[in-house]
Scaffold this motif. Structure first.
Motif, short mmCIF file in Angstrom:
data_model
loop_
_atom_site.label_atom_id
_atom_site.label_comp_id
_atom_site.label_asym_id
_atom_site.label_seq_id
_atom_site.Cartn_x
_atom_site.Cartn_y
_atom_site.Cartn_z
N GLY A 1 -16.67 0.47 7.03
CA GLY A 1 -15.46 -0.14 6.50
C GLY A 1 -15.68 -1.28 5.53
N LEU A 2 -16.92 -1.51 5.09
CA LEU A 2 -17.20 -2.65 4.22
C LEU A 2 -16.72 -2.43 2.78
CD1 LEU A 2 -20.79 -3.58 5.43
CD2 LEU A 2 -18.62 -4.58 6.12
N SER A 3 -16.76 -1.17 2.31
CA SER A 3 -16.32 -0.90 0.94
C SER A 3 -14.87 -1.27 0.74
CB SER A 3 -16.53 0.58 0.61
OG SER A 3 -17.90 0.88 0.49
N ALA A 4 -14.04 -0.97 1.74
CA ALA A 4 -12.62 -1.29 1.65
C ALA A 4 -12.41 -2.79 1.52
CB ALA A 4 -11.88 -0.75 2.87
N LEU A 5 -13.24 -3.57 2.22
CA LEU A 5 -13.12 -5.02 2.14
C LEU A 5 -13.47 -5.53 0.75
CD1 LEU A 5 -14.68 -6.08 5.57
CD2 LEU A 5 -12.26 -5.99 4.95
N ALA B 1 -10.70 -4.67 -1.65
CA ALA B 1 -9.48 -5.42 -1.36
C ALA B 1 -9.59 -6.88 -1.80
CB ALA B 1 -9.18 -5.36 0.13
N ALA B 2 -10.80 -7.36 -2.06
CA ALA B 2 -10.99 -8.75 -2.48
C ALA B 2 -11.13 -8.79 -4.00
CB ALA B 2 -12.23 -9.33 -1.82
N PHE C 1 -14.56 -7.98 -6.27
CA PHE C 1 -14.58 -6.76 -7.07
C PHE C 1 -14.80 -7.10 -8.55
CE2 PHE C 1 -12.78 -3.02 -9.19
CZ PHE C 1 -13.40 -2.01 -8.48
N ALA C 2 -14.14 -8.16 -9.05
CA ALA C 2 -14.31 -8.56 -10.44
C ALA C 2 -15.75 -8.99 -10.71
CB ALA C 2 -13.34 -9.69 -10.78
N THR C 3 -16.33 -9.74 -9.78
CA THR C 3 -17.72 -10.17 -9.94
C THR C 3 -18.66 -8.98 -9.98
OG1 THR C 3 -17.26 -12.25 -8.77
CG2 THR C 3 -19.57 -11.54 -8.90
N LEU C 4 -18.41 -8.02 -9.10
CA LEU C 4 -19.24 -6.82 -9.06
C LEU C 4 -19.15 -6.06 -10.38
CD1 LEU C 4 -21.06 -5.08 -7.25
CD2 LEU C 4 -19.02 -3.82 -6.56
N THR D 1 -12.64 -0.50 -14.79
CA THR D 1 -12.32 0.02 -13.47
C THR D 1 -11.33 -0.86 -12.75
OG1 THR D 1 -14.52 1.03 -13.27
CG2 THR D 1 -13.29 0.71 -11.23
N GLN D 2 -10.32 -0.27 -12.16
CA GLN D 2 -9.32 -0.99 -11.39
C GLN D 2 -9.52 -0.72 -9.90
OE1 GLN D 2 -7.14 -3.15 -12.84
NE2 GLN D 2 -8.19 -2.62 -14.76
N SER D 3 -9.35 -1.74 -9.09
CA SER D 3 -9.57 -1.58 -7.65
C SER D 3 -8.42 -0.86 -6.98
CB SER D 3 -9.78 -2.95 -6.99
OG SER D 3 -8.64 -3.76 -7.15
N ARG D 4 -7.26 -0.84 -7.63
CA ARG D 4 -6.11 -0.18 -7.01
C ARG D 4 -5.13 0.22 -8.09
NH1 ARG D 4 -3.93 -4.80 -3.22
NH2 ARG D 4 -6.16 -5.12 -2.98
#
Length: 214
Positions: free
Chosen positions: A65-69, A72-73, A77-80, A211-214
């Motif tokens: 479940g770590l990918s979802a976290l 969701a942050a 996600f932007a830093t990545l 890429t968009q997270s959602r």
């Protein structure tokens, strides 16, 4: 059949999807082929297995479940995205500065350290947020919501993906190794390949930033 193995229809559908994904071009495949052309098959295979080590880590992240976290942050996600895109740009620059044509012409150049290529493969895989999104949306399609054995099935499917994909990508690396031997007498062509690979890395860097997270 063990509880962590999905039913046969699910396995068949997943296998077909895995084959399609294995032959779909991406940053990982570009790295395998460019590194094989520039530094030989050993470096290409090291990058390949490094990337699959990254796949194993992504599978574990989905199962736990770590990918979802991460997705969701927004800040994480932007830093990545920025780090991943920057890494691809660095690979693009490296392809131009230390590309295959230079290696082809320099017979006494020291062989690359396989461990460094392995780490490069891991890096290009783990720093790609598109892969996190992909595994977070792809693997759950083959495991029913609320399945008490979901974690085991995620790990099994991740392992099955590698079992299917590794022979396919290995054939590509072997073919690239044969091409590198053929192209030794054609430095102009290999230089064009260097620029082509650099362009592909740069294009994937742009895609990652979009890429968009959602």
């Amino acid at each position: 059949m063990p509880v962590f193995i999905p039913d046969w229809p699910t396995l068949a559908a997943f296998s077909v999807a895995a084959i399609v994904l294995a032959i779909t071009p991406g940053p990982d495949m570009t790295l395998f082929l460019s590194r094989t052309l520039s530094q030989g098959r050993a470096a290409g295979f090291a990058c390949m297995f490094g990337a699959y080590a990254g796949v194993a880590i992504h599978t574990s992240m989905v199962a736990l479940g770590l990918s979802a976290l991460i997705v969701a942050a927004p800040a994480a996600f932007a830093t990545l995205k920025v780090v991943g895109a920057g890494y691809l740009v660095w690979l693009a620059i490296d392809a131009i500065r230390n590309g295959s044509s230079l290696t082809m012409k320099t017979e006494k150049r020291q062989a690359p350290h396989v461990g460094a290529s392995f780490l490069t493969g891991i890096g290009i895989n783990l720093l790609n947020p598109k892969i996190i999104l992909f595994f977070m949306t792809f693997l759950p399609q083959f495991v029913a919501a609320g399945d008490p054995h979901a974690t085991g099935k995620f790990f099994f499917l991740g392992a099955l993906f590698m079992v299917i994909a590794i022979p396919i990508t290995s054939a590509m690396v072997l073919a690239a190794g044969w091409m590198s031997a053929t192209l030794r007498q054609k430095p102009v062509v290999t230089r064009v390949i260097d620029w082509l690979m650099a362009s592909v890395f740069s294009a994937f860097a742009v895609k990652i930033l979009l890429t968009q997270s959602r």
